[in-house]
Design a protein around this motif. Structure first.
Motif, PDB file in Angstrom:
ATOM      1  N   ASN A  67     -55.509  -3.591  36.080  1.00 25.87           N
ATOM      2  CA  ASN A  67     -56.344  -3.838  34.907  1.00 25.87           C
ATOM      3  C   ASN A  67     -56.725  -2.566  34.166  1.00 25.87           C
ATOM      4  OD1 ASN A  67     -58.309  -2.691  36.477  1.00 25.87           O
ATOM      5  ND2 ASN A  67     -59.653  -4.460  36.530  1.00 25.87           N
ATOM      6  N   ALA A  68     -56.256  -1.412  34.637  1.00 30.41           N
ATOM      7  CA  ALA A  68     -56.557  -0.158  33.947  1.00 30.41           C
ATOM      8  C   ALA A  68     -55.607   0.931  34.427  1.00 30.41           C
ATOM      9  CB  ALA A  68     -57.997   0.265  34.221  1.00 30.41           C
ATOM     10  N   GLY A  69     -55.450   1.928  33.568  1.00 30.38           N
ATOM     11  CA  GLY A  69     -54.560   3.036  33.908  1.00 30.38           C
ATOM     12  C   GLY A  69     -54.981   3.762  35.175  1.00 30.38           C
ATOM     13  N   MET A  70     -56.293   3.755  35.446  1.00 30.44           N
ATOM     14  CA  MET A  70     -56.769   4.541  36.586  1.00 30.44           C
ATOM     15  C   MET A  70     -56.437   3.916  37.938  1.00 30.44           C
ATOM     16  SD  MET A  70     -59.495   2.716  37.864  1.00 30.44           S
ATOM     17  CE  MET A  70     -60.499   3.923  38.702  1.00 30.44           C
ATOM     18  N   ASN A  71     -56.070   2.634  37.972  1.00 33.65           N
ATOM     19  CA  ASN A  71     -55.843   1.946  39.263  1.00 33.65           C
ATOM     20  C   ASN A  71     -54.943   2.736  40.209  1.00 33.65           C
ATOM     21  OD1 ASN A  71     -55.556  -1.414  37.811  1.00 33.65           O
ATOM     22  ND2 ASN A  71     -57.350  -0.185  38.289  1.00 33.65           N
ATOM     23  N   LEU A 120     -53.294  -6.282  32.872  1.00 29.80           N
ATOM     24  CA  LEU A 120     -53.518  -7.704  32.634  1.00 29.80           C
ATOM     25  C   LEU A 120     -54.944  -8.048  33.001  1.00 29.80           C
ATOM     26  CD1 LEU A 120     -50.634 -10.053  33.114  1.00 29.80           C
ATOM     27  CD2 LEU A 120     -52.915 -10.964  33.022  1.00 29.80           C
ATOM     28  N   ARG A 121     -55.667  -8.561  32.029  1.00 31.52           N
ATOM     29  CA  ARG A 121     -57.056  -8.953  32.306  1.00 31.52           C
ATOM     30  C   ARG A 121     -57.187 -10.433  32.013  1.00 31.52           C
ATOM     31  NH1 ARG A 121     -60.593  -3.772  29.994  1.00 31.52           N
ATOM     32  NH2 ARG A 121     -59.544  -2.250  31.322  1.00 31.52           N
ATOM     33  N   THR A 122     -57.826 -11.135  32.921  1.00 32.37           N
ATOM     34  CA  THR A 122     -57.885 -12.592  32.751  1.00 32.37           C
ATOM     35  C   THR A 122     -59.301 -13.088  32.575  1.00 32.37           C
ATOM     36  OG1 THR A 122     -57.928 -12.778  35.123  1.00 32.37           O
ATOM     37  CG2 THR A 122     -55.807 -13.039  34.079  1.00 32.37           C
ATOM     38  N   GLU A 151     -51.120  -2.804  26.847  1.00 33.44           N
ATOM     39  CA  GLU A 151     -50.745  -1.488  27.338  1.00 33.44           C
ATOM     40  C   GLU A 151     -51.921  -0.548  27.131  1.00 33.44           C
ATOM     41  OE1 GLU A 151     -46.923  -1.626  24.842  1.00 33.44           O
ATOM     42  OE2 GLU A 151     -46.469  -0.187  26.439  1.00 33.44           O
ATOM     43  N   MET A 152     -52.151   0.287  28.133  1.00 36.97           N
ATOM     44  CA  MET A 152     -53.262   1.219  28.008  1.00 36.97           C
ATOM     45  C   MET A 152     -52.765   2.650  28.131  1.00 36.97           C
ATOM     46  SD  MET A 152     -56.696   1.577  30.249  1.00 36.97           S
ATOM     47  CE  MET A 152     -57.388   0.003  29.898  1.00 36.97           C
ATOM     48  N   LEU A 153     -53.033   3.426  27.088  1.00 44.10           N
ATOM     49  CA  LEU A 153     -52.715   4.853  27.143  1.00 44.10           C
ATOM     50  C   LEU A 153     -53.876   5.552  27.824  1.00 44.10           C
ATOM     51  CD1 LEU A 153     -51.494   5.201  23.462  1.00 44.10           C
ATOM     52  CD2 LEU A 153     -50.051   5.325  25.512  1.00 44.10           C
ATOM     53  N   PHE A 178     -70.873   1.634  30.943  1.00 48.41           N
ATOM     54  CA  PHE A 178     -70.704   2.038  32.335  1.00 48.41           C
ATOM     55  C   PHE A 178     -69.482   1.286  32.814  1.00 48.41           C
ATOM     56  CE2 PHE A 178     -71.176   2.409  36.818  1.00 48.41           C
ATOM     57  CZ  PHE A 178     -71.804   3.636  37.008  1.00 48.41           C
ATOM     58  N   TRP A 179     -68.491   1.994  33.351  1.00 48.55           N
ATOM     59  CA  TRP A 179     -67.212   1.326  33.623  1.00 48.55           C
ATOM     60  C   TRP A 179     -66.818   1.374  35.090  1.00 48.55           C
ATOM     61  CZ3 TRP A 179     -62.242   1.206  35.331  1.00 48.55           C
ATOM     62  CH2 TRP A 179     -61.461   0.159  34.828  1.00 48.55           C
ATOM     63  N   ALA A 180     -66.332   0.213  35.584  1.00 41.17           N
ATOM     64  CA  ALA A 180     -65.809   0.129  36.956  1.00 41.17           C
ATOM     65  C   ALA A 180     -64.605  -0.795  36.955  1.00 41.17           C
ATOM     66  CB  ALA A 180     -66.879  -0.424  37.893  1.00 41.17           C
ATOM     67  N   TRP A 238     -60.968   3.448  22.104  1.00 43.73           N
ATOM     68  CA  TRP A 238     -60.708   4.407  23.193  1.00 43.73           C
ATOM     69  C   TRP A 238     -61.971   4.538  24.013  1.00 43.73           C
ATOM     70  CZ3 TRP A 238     -58.115   9.880  22.149  1.00 43.73           C
ATOM     71  CH2 TRP A 238     -57.548  10.359  23.348  1.00 43.73           C
ATOM     72  N   ASN A 239     -61.784   4.451  25.322  1.00 47.93           N
ATOM     73  CA  ASN A 239     -62.916   4.549  26.241  1.00 47.93           C
ATOM     74  C   ASN A 239     -62.730   5.769  27.133  1.00 47.93           C
ATOM     75  OD1 ASN A 239     -65.128   3.984  27.800  1.00 47.93           O
ATOM     76  ND2 ASN A 239     -64.140   2.336  28.974  1.00 47.93           N
ATOM     77  N   LEU A 240     -63.718   6.674  27.089  1.00 44.82           N
ATOM     78  CA  LEU A 240     -63.652   7.854  27.947  1.00 44.82           C
ATOM     79  C   LEU A 240     -64.650   7.655  29.086  1.00 44.82           C
ATOM     80  CD1 LEU A 240     -62.216   8.858  25.424  1.00 44.82           C
ATOM     81  CD2 LEU A 240     -63.552  10.951  25.505  1.00 44.82           C
ATOM     82  N   VAL A 241     -64.136   7.467  30.307  1.00 43.07           N
ATOM     83  CA  VAL A 241     -65.041   7.250  31.442  1.00 43.07           C
ATOM     84  C   VAL A 241     -65.193   8.560  32.193  1.00 43.07           C
ATOM     85  CG1 VAL A 241     -65.505   5.865  33.501  1.00 43.07           C
ATOM     86  CG2 VAL A 241     -64.121   4.909  31.648  1.00 43.07           C
ATOM     87  N   PHE A 242     -66.443   8.884  32.509  1.00 46.17           N
ATOM     88  CA  PHE A 242     -66.702  10.085  33.293  1.00 46.17           C
ATOM     89  C   PHE A 242     -66.949   9.616  34.725  1.00 46.17           C
ATOM     90  CE2 PHE A 242     -68.353  10.600  28.904  1.00 46.17           C
ATOM     91  CZ  PHE A 242     -67.245  11.278  28.428  1.00 46.17           C
ATOM     92  N   ILE A 268     -62.253  12.379  35.087  1.00 43.22           N
ATOM     93  CA  ILE A 268     -62.072  11.784  33.765  1.00 43.22           C
ATOM     94  C   ILE A 268     -61.088  10.618  33.885  1.00 43.22           C
ATOM     95  CG2 ILE A 268     -61.244  12.164  31.397  1.00 43.22           C
ATOM     96  CD1 ILE A 268     -63.727  13.833  32.148  1.00 43.22           C
ATOM     97  N   ASP A 269     -61.408   9.542  33.190  1.00 41.30           N
ATOM     98  CA  ASP A 269     -60.487   8.385  33.126  1.00 41.30           C
ATOM     99  C   ASP A 269     -60.613   7.822  31.732  1.00 41.30           C
ATOM    100  OD1 ASP A 269     -59.496   5.792  33.086  1.00 41.30           O
ATOM    101  OD2 ASP A 269     -61.168   5.001  34.260  1.00 41.30           O
ATOM    102  N   THR A 270     -59.609   8.042  30.912  1.00 39.91           N
ATOM    103  CA  THR A 270     -59.732   7.489  29.564  1.00 39.91           C
ATOM    104  C   THR A 270     -58.711   6.390  29.366  1.00 39.91           C
ATOM    105  OG1 THR A 270     -58.138   8.621  28.119  1.00 39.91           O
ATOM    106  CG2 THR A 270     -60.066   9.901  28.876  1.00 39.91           C
ATOM    107  N   GLY A 271     -59.051   5.448  28.503  1.00 39.97           N
ATOM    108  CA  GLY A 271     -58.132   4.347  28.251  1.00 39.97           C
ATOM    109  C   GLY A 271     -58.176   3.948  26.789  1.00 39.97           C
ATOM    110  N   MET A 272     -56.990   3.976  26.165  1.00 39.21           N
ATOM    111  CA  MET A 272     -56.900   3.578  24.750  1.00 39.21           C
ATOM    112  C   MET A 272     -56.002   2.354  24.685  1.00 39.21           C
ATOM    113  SD  MET A 272     -56.084   5.603  21.279  1.00 39.21           S
ATOM    114  CE  MET A 272     -55.301   6.988  21.941  1.00 39.21           C
TER     115      MET A 272
END
Ligand code: SER
Length: 884
Positions: free
Chosen positions: A46-50, A74-76, A92-94, A162-164, A201-205, A224-228
């Motif tokens: 569900n995210a590039g960081m997985n 893929l998010r459901t 797709e997430m950059l 706040f992202w998880a 674009w989401n920049l997660v610290f 850092i975990d960013t997702g566009m």
């Protein structure tokens, strides 16, 4: 969208430029991971960081300062919202990631450089807005240092900033970047429901590692975990607002426009269906491409649900038949250069989609009819009963969201409380009946025994015989605890330790004996009960067995040896199937018995003879290589890291047994398994597949034999061949030649028989020839014969020609053939034809009288028909036509 005050870029250009940009900053480029995440706490990526979880947690380190990727996601959670202009399932997430390698300040500076730099996105600065987590003053200052005005930066709370990725794991505060579409759009501020400010674009610290108990210790370093969202930024860069307006999704929408002959933006309903189809079909294509197959739970269910909803919306727009592969092919055309597994797995994707589509089509027909009836019976504003919605779900496999959607379309709500209650009731029924197994009410006794007794210790990996085992419980078939086992009564005996393997993971329970100085108890099966108790099922045949007795447990050694071999064979088979058919193969059940093994696995079509031969060949090669079977007990993480195959959906403990063929780094097979195995692959001797069949949708079943079973199988086949050879009176190796020559004889005999049939009717042929009429320029035989078919009539025509070798001649013949149908033939020599005989015309007019049709060339035409009583009329009409 308003004025074109910035440039235009395609999806492919943005993707390429983003990855190159972060590579130039020192990030390592990673390909997207599969949609099936390695992290077992996640259903789908569900995210590039997985794929970087372990780097965040510090259990792995990266040489480079960080990573960058374009990740399939893929998010459901929003599945029912898909269809509006915003939500997507697959996207797709950059992203760019740091695990202590570069700082928050770098991440913010680079993000700004990428979105505003003219050689990159070049977005106008006055249309960019930032949000930060409520108390993150640091982020505010870092943005401001880039030149962002304070009034373009706002604070948002935990829900937005706040992202998880999931309930546990790395998480942290974030900062989001918004694009202002202009005042003509609704919306007051970034983060509200309006469309004016689009987050892209989401920049997660990422700083914390949330634990099961909710605590959040700091990660080893600040990350850092960013997702566009690529679809979102593509729409913006193409001067459109909606996710669906970017080039890729727009092309998919166009597929639907063509299929359904509709135009996008012609009505709300059409738009919704076109968007759902574009989104879901792309998700489905990618999911199957990554090895997910439709099923009733987990990701298989997500896939099935998306696919069915897509099919349903195709129907809503009037698209007939199977059509989803038109979409998947377009997905491949658009995206396979970046995701080559799409085309590599095209056959699988097409096959699964079509099979599932057809199956669901039938379900829809049945369910829709029932639902339409029920909706028709409702009064205006009436609510569809939950019980009925449940029946549709339960009996017809009709998804509840479709029921709700169709009911809504007809202006009715669905009683969801009633539906949920019915669902709950069914679950309870299932639970109740699961407790009534062959040992009936005995379950309660096992619950109380498991509270009192220690787990049965298993010493059967190394020993076939376990001495000094103590009898801890004796349970009768109807669930009573006994002090002693009466001779002849079926009971289950619990020991403190045993060499008996209790049925598990497909491997059948051992049989054998419990013996003591003056007793003999025959064990016919060993079973697991709750709390790790093993029940030895059987009966006392001699002496007396009491609680507290000390016995020797001995398994039937020979039988277990056969079981061991077959269990090892299932592992080899699993690996060979993956090699031959692809990684989508996943074990879906097995039976490991002494005389055979059965292996069910996911695959959508019958295996070909060639595939079967290759699988058999791979397994036998591994047997002949005489690899030792190596069993190691290790931590689950270590096991997974070693590449051991785990069963999907299976729960494993902290320590597991890993069974490999050989010591090497990459053995032919390595699986997590608690079963008993051969010591060396050579013990299997020989592996033969005896059958291949289908079990349910998308699953196949193989049955196979090894060692003694394989020899028996081969012997039987050889004996059969011997019998066949004996009855063909030849040597076994000549059987094929003999069969071929017999077939040739048979053909010859049939031919002879035909000519005899004609010969036997030679009287009627002779009298027909005698009746030949003289017409203008040729003779003509017009006759009705008995019992001949079309082929025989042609022989009669040959005889007629032979009877008049020098004269022009023609015939019109009719016969009631042996199968009760009419055969007609008209034929003429060249001169007869040039004199006016047209076989085709004659046959056409004659055929009508016998209820048939036919035709041919002027010199030869044939017809058939069902109506024997029409023969005289048929010949009469021919006469009339020919002027005879
Ligand atoms: N993981 C964050 C997100 O998905 C940023 O990549 O939004």
């Amino acid at each position: 969208m308003s004025t074109a005050d910035y440039k235009t870029m395609t999806t492919a250009e943005i993707r390429r430029d983003y990855l190159k940009f972060f590579e130039s900053k020192g990030c390592k480029l990673y390909p997207s991971s599969s949609l099936i995440p390695e992290d077992p706490s996640l259903l789908l990526a569900n995210a590039g960081m997985n794929q970087f979880k372990e780097y965040y947690q510090g259990t792995k380190t990266m040489r480079e300062i960080g990573a960058t990727s374009c990740q399939k996601c893929l998010r459901t959670n929003d599945i029912e919202n898909i269809g509006d202009a915003r939500h997507l399932s697959f996207f797709e997430m950059l992203g760019n990631f740091s695990f202590g390698g570069y700082s928050k300040a770098d991440a913010i500076a680079w993000a700004w450089e990428f979105i505003t730099g003219t050689e990159h996105l070049g977005l106008p600065k006055d249309r960019l807005y930032m949000t930060v987590f409520e108390n993150d003053d640091e982020a505010i200052e870092l943005w401001h240092a880039q030149g962002v005005e304070y009034d373009h930066i706002s604070r948002l709370g935990e829900e937005d900033n706040f992202w998880a990725a999931g309930p546990t794991g790395p998480c942290g505060p974030c900062s989001e970047i918004y694009f202002d579409q202009g005042p003509e759009f609704e919306g007051e501020a970034p983060g509200d429901d309006g469309d004016r400010y689009l987050e892209f674009w989401n920049l997660v610290f990422t700083q914390y590692d949330r634990q099961e108990d909710g605590s959040m210790p700091e990660l080893p370093h600040r990350n850092i975990d960013t997702g566009m969202g690529l679809e979102r930024i593509a729409a913006i860069m193409q001067h459109e607002g909606s996710n669906y307006e970017g080039d890729v999704l727009r092309s998919l929408i166009h597929v639907g426009e063509v299929l359904a002959s509709v135009r996008y933006h012609s009505s709300e309903a059409v738009d919704k269906s076109l968007r759902i189809l574009a989104d879901h079909s792309r998700a489905v294509t990618f999911m199957i491409g990554d090895g997910i197959l439709p099923g009733n739970e987990g990701r298989g269910y997500v896939l099935r649900r998306l696919l069915r909803r897509a099919v349903y919306h195709g129907r809503l727009m009037g698209v007939k038949g199977s059509f989803l592969t038109s979409y998947s092919h377009e997905v491949m055309r658009l995206m396979a250069d970046v995701y080559p597994q799409l085309t590599e797995n095209q056959a699988l994707i097409d096959g699964i989609i079509t099979a599932e589509e057809e199956r669901f089509g039938a379900t829809l027909d049945a369910g829709e009819a029932m639902l339409a009836g029920a909706l028709g019976d409702l009064e205006e504003g009436g609510v569809l009963p939950g019980e009925l919605a449940f029946r549709l779900h339960d009996t017809y496999g009709f998804p509840i969201d479709l029921t709700v959607e169709i009911a809504e379309g007809a202006g009715h709500a669905t009683d969801m409380d009633g539906f949920n209650a019915a669902m709950q009731a069914q679950k309870e029924r299932a639970r109740a009946s699961a407790n009534r197994d062959a040992w009936g009410k005995a379950n309660n006794v096992w619950v109380s025994l498991s509270d009192r007794l220690p787990e049965t210790e298993f010493c059967g990996y190394e020993q076939d015989t376990c001495e000094g085992a103590r009898v801890l419980a004796i349970v009768s078939e109807d669930g009573a605890e006994l002090e002693s086992a009466p001779a002849g009564q079926k009971v289950e005996v619990v020991l403190d330790r045993t060499s008996f393997y209790a049925e598990m993971g497909g491997q059948v329970g051992d049989t054998g004996k419990l013996g003591g100085s003056s007793l003999s108890f025959v064990v016919v099966d060993a079973k697991h009960h709750g709390g790790g108790l093993v029940g030895h099922e059987g009966e006392l045949v001699a002496g007396e067995l009491k609680l507290g007795d000390v016995v020797t447990a001995s398994i039937d050694h020979g039988r277990r040896e056969l079981i061991r071999r077959n269990h090892t064979a299932t592992h080899l088979l699993d690996s060979a199937l993956k090699q031959v058919l692809g990684e989508h193969v996943s074990q879906a059940g097995s039976l490991v018995a002494p005389d055979r093994l059965r292996f069910d696995f996911t695959h959508f079509e019958a295996m070909t003879a060639d595939e079967l031969a290759r699988v058999e060949g791979l397994v036998n090669a591994e047997i002949f290589a005489a690899e030792p079977i190596v069993t190691k007990v290790m931590g689950i993480e270590e096991a997974k890291a070693s590449g051991a195959v785990a069963l999907f959906g299976e729960k494993y403990g902290e320590t597991v047994r890993v069974v490999s063929t050989g010591e090497g780094e990459s053995p032919f097979s390595r699986e997590l398994c608690g079963g008993t195995h051969a010591r060396n692959t050579a013990e299997l001797g020989l592996f033969k597949i005896v059958s291949e069949s289908s079990v349910g949708s998308n699953a196949r079943r193989l049955e196979a034999v090894t060692s003694a079973g394989a020899i028996e199988y081969v012997d039987e086949r050889i004996a059969l061949l011997g019998d066949v050879a004996a009855s063909l009176k030849c040597r076994p190796k000549d059987v094929m030649a003999r069969v071929e020559s017999l077939e040739a004889d048979l053909r010859e005999a049939r031919k002879k028989l035909e000519s005899v049939t004609v010969g036997a009717s030679s009287d009627q042929v002779a009298s027909a020839i005698k009746s030949a009429l003289q017409l203008e320029g040729y003779r003509c035989v017009i006759a009705s014969l008995e019992g001949l078919g079309g082929k025989e009539l042609r022989s009669v025509w040959d005889s007629i020609r032979d009877a008049f070798p020098a004269d022009p001649v023609a015939c019109v013949l009719a016969s009631a053939s042996p199968d009760g149908k009419v055969a007609l033939l008209a034929a003429g020599t060249d001169v007869a034809v040039s004199s006016g005989f047209k076989a085709g015309d004659v046959i056409r007019c004659a055929a009508e009288r016998v209820g048939g049709r036919g035709g041919g060339r002027p010199n030869m035409a044939q017809a058939g028909g069902p109506d024997v009583s029409g023969i005289p009329a048929a010949l009469e009409s021919a006469r009339a036509l020919l002027g005879a």
